[in-house]
Scaffold this motif. Structure first.
Motif, PDB file in Angstrom:
ATOM      1  N   ASP A 144       0.826  -1.208   0.000  1.00 17.72           N
ATOM      2  CA  ASP A 144       0.000   0.000   0.000  1.00 17.72           C
ATOM      3  C   ASP A 144       0.863   1.263   0.000  1.00 17.72           C
ATOM      4  O   ASP A 144       0.504   2.263  -0.636  1.00 17.72           O
ATOM      5  CB  ASP A 144      -0.920  -0.006   1.230  1.00 17.72           C
TER       6      ASP A 144
ATOM      7  N   GLU B 163       1.790   2.284  -3.471  1.00 20.09           N
ATOM      8  CA  GLU B 163       0.692   2.487  -4.415  1.00 20.09           C
ATOM      9  C   GLU B 163       0.740   3.900  -4.990  1.00 20.09           C
ATOM     10  O   GLU B 163       0.872   4.894  -4.265  1.00 20.09           O
ATOM     11  CB  GLU B 163      -0.652   2.268  -3.697  1.00 20.09           C
ATOM     12  N   GLY B 164       0.667   3.992  -6.321  1.00 21.64           N
ATOM     13  CA  GLY B 164       0.629   5.288  -6.980  1.00 21.64           C
ATOM     14  C   GLY B 164       1.979   5.939  -7.203  1.00 21.64           C
ATOM     15  O   GLY B 164       2.042   7.101  -7.651  1.00 21.64           O
TER      16      GLY B 164
ATOM     17  N   ASP C 217       4.524   4.585  -9.134  1.00 22.06           N
ATOM     18  CA  ASP C 217       5.233   3.971 -10.254  1.00 22.06           C
ATOM     19  C   ASP C 217       6.007   4.990 -11.086  1.00 22.06           C
ATOM     20  O   ASP C 217       7.098   4.699 -11.586  1.00 22.06           O
ATOM     21  CB  ASP C 217       4.257   3.211 -11.163  1.00 22.06           C
TER      22      ASP C 217
END
Length: 307
Positions: free
Chosen positions: A245, A248-249, A251
Motif C-alpha cells: 500500500d 501504491e501510486g 510507479d
C-alpha cells in the motif's frame, strides 16, 4: 493548592528511533555481477560510494546453475585487486562436480579471497526441482564441509526467518541450518524480511536449537514492489499488505519511491537495533544510495580509505 500544581504532568517525549545509535554497527553489502558496461559503471560507482563505510565484507552473487560463474569471478577479482574491501564470493552446488567446485575455490584462494558464501543454489530452470549433481555436493552443508577441506575459508551460509519455501516445515529448515553450522559455517545471513519480530523469533529458535553462529539480518530496501514480490517467492519472505500500500501510486515517481523505501527499511533497522542487532547485511541490487542513507541513520560514517 495552586492550579499549576494540579496540572497533569506531560509524559516524557519518546526518543527518536535512531537517537541512541552510537557507531557500534557492522555492515556488509551484496552485489551482483554486471552484464553490460553500463551496469559495470553503476556497480563500481556503488562500490566507490560504500567503500568509505568500511564494511566487514562485500559479497558477489552467483547465478542459478553457475550461469554467472565467469562474471562473478571477474568481479570478485577486481574488488580484490583494486579496493581495500574484503571480498566474499558466492558459490553454489548446482550443475557442477566436487572437483569443479573445489578448483573454483582454490582459484579464489590463490587470488586472495578468504571468504565464501556457500549456498545450495537454485536450479537453472525456474520451477524445476533441485537435483544434486551425481558427482557434486548434495547440499549446502556438504559444500561447507568440502570448502573447509580446500582451505581455511571464512564461510557464510543462508538462513530463512520465514522458512525456505522448499522446506517441509520450520523445524526441518532450522535443522538444515544447524547442519551447515556444524559443518563449519561461521555465520548465517538471513534472507530479507519485513517484520523485526519474525527475525527475533527465528533468532531465539536458532539459539534454542543450539546454533551458536552469528545470525545477520539481510535487509532489502524496496524500491520496486513487483521485483521484490518475485524475490520473495523464491525465498519464502512475506510481503505485508501495508508495504504494498505504501508504494501504491508511485510507479512514475522514482524519487518518492526512494524516500518511502529508505523510510521503511530504516524503521526496520531501527527496530532490530533496539533488539540488540549490531550487524546488518544489505542487498544493494548494485545501487548504493539507499544502503548508504540507512547506514548513516544507524551511525555508520564514512572514513578515509587507506591504501
Amino acid at each position: 493548592m495552586s492550579p499549576a500544581a494540579l496540572a497533569p504532568v506531560p509524559p516524557p517525549e519518546p526518543a527518536p528511533l535512531f537517537a541512541h545509535t552510537c557507531g557500534d554497527i557492522g555492515v556488509s553489502f551484496e552485489f551482483f555481477p554486471p552484464k553490460t558496461d553500463a551496469m559495470a559503471d553503476t556497480l563500481w560507482r556503488s562500490i566507490e560510494m560504500l567503500a568509505p563505510l568500511h564494511p566487514r565484507f562485500v559479497s558477489v552473487t552467483y547465478g542459478a546453475g553457475g550461469s554467472t560463474r565467469e562474471r562473478t569471478h571477474a568481479t570478485v577479482e577486481r574488488i580484490v585487486r583494486e579496493t581495500h574491501l574484503p571480498a566474499a564470493a558466492h558459490l553454489t552446488c548446482v550443475d557442477a562436480t566436487r572437483g569443479e567446485i573445489d578448483e573454483i575455490a582454490r582459484e579464489y584462494w590463490d587470488i586472495g579471497v578468504r571468504h565464501i558464501v556457500a549456498l545450495r543454489g537454485d536450479p537453472p530452470e525456474p520451477g524445476r526441482p533441485y537435483e544434486a549433481h551425481p558427482d557434486g555436493y548434495a547440499d549446502a552443508a556438504a559444500l561447507v564441509e568440502g570448502l573447509k577441506k580446500v582451505a581455511p575459508f571464512e564461510i557464510s551460509v543462508a538462513c530463512y526467518p520465514e522458512t525456505h519455501p522448499q522446506a517441509s516445515c520450520p523445524d526441518a529448515d532450522l535443522d538444515n541450518l544447524k547442519r551447515k553450522v556444524d559443518a563449519g559455517a561461521d555465520r548465517a545471513i538471513s534472507q530479507f524480511f519485513f517484520s523485526a519480530d519474525s527475525f527475533f523469533r527465528f533468532r531465539d529458535r536458532a539459539a534454542a536449537a543450539g546454533i551458536r553462529a552469528e545470525i545477520v539480518p539481510g535487509i532489502l530496501p524496496v524500491s520496486n514492489v513487483s521485483q521484490t514480490r518475485k524475490f520473495a517467492g523464491l525465498c519464502g519472505a512475506a510481503i505485508p499488505a501495508w508495504l504494498e500500500d505504501k508504494f501504491e501510486g508511485l510507479d512514475e515517481l522514482p524519487a518518492a519511491r526512494q524516500l518511502v523505501a529508505a523510510t521503511i527499511a530504516s524503521e526496520l533497522c531501527g527496530q532490530l537495533y533496539a533488539g540488540g542487532v549490531r550487524h546488518f547485511h544489505f542487498y544493494t541490487l548494485n545501487r548504493a544510495e539507499l544502503a548508504y542513507a540507512i547506514c548513516h541513520l544507524l551511525g555508520v560514517r564514512a572514513k578515509a580509505v587507506t591504501a
